[in-house]
Enzyme design. Structure first.
Site, short mmCIF file in Angstrom:
data_model
loop_
_atom_site.label_atom_id
_atom_site.label_comp_id
_atom_site.label_asym_id
_atom_site.label_seq_id
_atom_site.Cartn_x
_atom_site.Cartn_y
_atom_site.Cartn_z
CG ASP A 106 -1.90 0.98 1.41
OD1 ASP A 106 -1.87 1.94 0.64
OD2 ASP A 106 -2.76 0.90 2.32
CB SER A 107 2.15 3.59 2.58
OG SER A 107 2.78 2.76 3.52
CB THR A 110 4.75 -3.05 5.72
OG1 THR A 110 3.68 -2.29 6.28
CG2 THR A 110 4.96 -4.33 6.50
CG LEU A 111 6.69 -4.96 1.01
CD1 LEU A 111 6.30 -4.91 -0.45
CD2 LEU A 111 7.48 -6.23 1.32
CE LYS A 134 -5.60 -1.34 -0.77
NZ LYS A 134 -6.04 -0.86 0.57
CG ASP A 162 -7.15 -8.44 8.99
OD1 ASP A 162 -6.21 -8.16 8.23
OD2 ASP A 162 -7.36 -7.85 10.07
NE ARG A 168 -6.26 -12.72 9.55
CZ ARG A 168 -5.41 -11.71 9.33
NH1 ARG A 168 -4.94 -11.51 8.13
NH2 ARG A 168 -5.04 -10.92 10.32
P1 IMP Z 1 1.87 -0.42 3.77
O1 IMP Z 1 2.92 -0.45 4.83
O2 IMP Z 1 1.10 0.89 3.78
O3 IMP Z 1 2.35 -0.77 2.39
O4 IMP Z 1 0.76 -1.45 4.21
C1 IMP Z 1 0.85 -2.77 3.93
C2 IMP Z 1 0.05 -3.58 4.91
O5 IMP Z 1 -1.16 -2.92 5.29
C3 IMP Z 1 -0.39 -4.87 4.26
O6 IMP Z 1 0.53 -5.89 4.53
C4 IMP Z 1 -1.71 -5.15 4.88
O7 IMP Z 1 -1.54 -5.94 6.03
C5 IMP Z 1 -2.24 -3.81 5.28
N1 IMP Z 1 -3.26 -3.33 4.31
C6 IMP Z 1 -3.09 -2.41 3.34
N2 IMP Z 1 -4.22 -2.23 2.65
C7 IMP Z 1 -5.13 -3.08 3.20
C8 IMP Z 1 -6.50 -3.38 2.89
O8 IMP Z 1 -7.13 -2.82 1.96
N3 IMP Z 1 -7.09 -4.34 3.65
C9 IMP Z 1 -6.44 -4.96 4.69
N4 IMP Z 1 -5.16 -4.73 4.99
C10 IMP Z 1 -4.52 -3.78 4.26
#
Ligand code: IMP
Ligand code: MG
Length: 189
Positions: A106-107, A110-111, A134, A162, A168
């Site tokens: 998403d953002s 995390t990765l 995303k 979830d 899930r």
């Molecule tokens: P990031 O750090 O913003 O890239 O977020 C990634 C993590 O956010 C993913 O591993 C998901 O666990 C959670 N996440 C992001 N979008 C969604 C969503 O639409 N539904 C549920 N979990 C999400």
């Protein structure tokens, strides 16, 4: 737990399309790592279903480990920007081919965090396979090597993903209308 029919927006990817795409990814990964040993790292908990299915399409020797990071707390539907390591790998990844398997990018926070952490351990190679991307939400640049599906900027659930730890088990991936979703009072119940 609320019946998902009450808040589902639409099914974005049905079960048959998921299976087809996961089999393609398995074949591609098997081809790319031909002659090599691979360590699959399942990012708990959202990556469990995807990892379990993906590994059954791999034709190369591989082992499995898991790690748990969180960026979204229960009850939050936007990335907090805070990434916490809940628990780490048990495997020493030095000189190993590592493939991270994650549910959604998403953002990218995390990765980016986990990649930076794992790189310091000097794996032979480090790649990423995500089920859902995303793209338009990216805040931190991360390179993703394998992508299942691009999804719109909506909150999604199902196939391992979830909403407050529920849903899930669903075999499809759907978007949620969060205005219709009723959050439980006590989520630890
Ligand atoms: P990031 O750090 O913003 O890239 O977020 C990634 C993590 O956010 C993913 O591993 C998901 O666990 C959670 N996440 C992001 N979008 C969604 C969503 O639409 N539904 C549920 N979990 C999400
Ligand atoms: Mg996750």
């Amino acid at each position: 737990m609320q019946d998902y029919h009450e808040f589902i927006d639409k099914v974005l990817v049905d079960a048959a399309s998921i299976e087809k795409r996961v089999s393609e990814l398995g074949a591609q990964i098997s081809q790319d790592y031909a002659g090599e040993e691979l360590l699959i790292v399942c990012m708990l908990r959202g990556g469990i279903t995807f990892t379990a299915d993906l590994t059954r399409f791999l034709t190369i020797p591989h082992t499995l480990d898991c790690m748990s990071l969180s960026s979204y707390g229960v009850g939050h539907y936007a990335s907090s920007g805070n990434v916490r390591v809940n628990f780490d790998l048990m495997t020493n990844i030095e000189d190993r081919n590592v493939l991270l398997v994650e549910d959604i990018v998403d953002s990218g926070r995390t990765l980016a965090h986990v990649l930076q952490m794992l790189r310091t351990r000097e794996p032979k190679s480090l790649k990423v396979c995500v089920l859902l991307d995303k793209k338009y939400r990216r805040e931190v640049p991360v390179e993703v090597d394998y992508v299942g599906f691009d999804v719109p900027d909506k909150y999604v659930f199902g196939y391992g993903i979830d909403i407050d730890e529920h849903y899930r088990h669903l075999r499809f991936i759907a978007s949620a209308d969060l205005k219709k979703y009723k959050k439980e009072d006590n989520l630890s119940k």
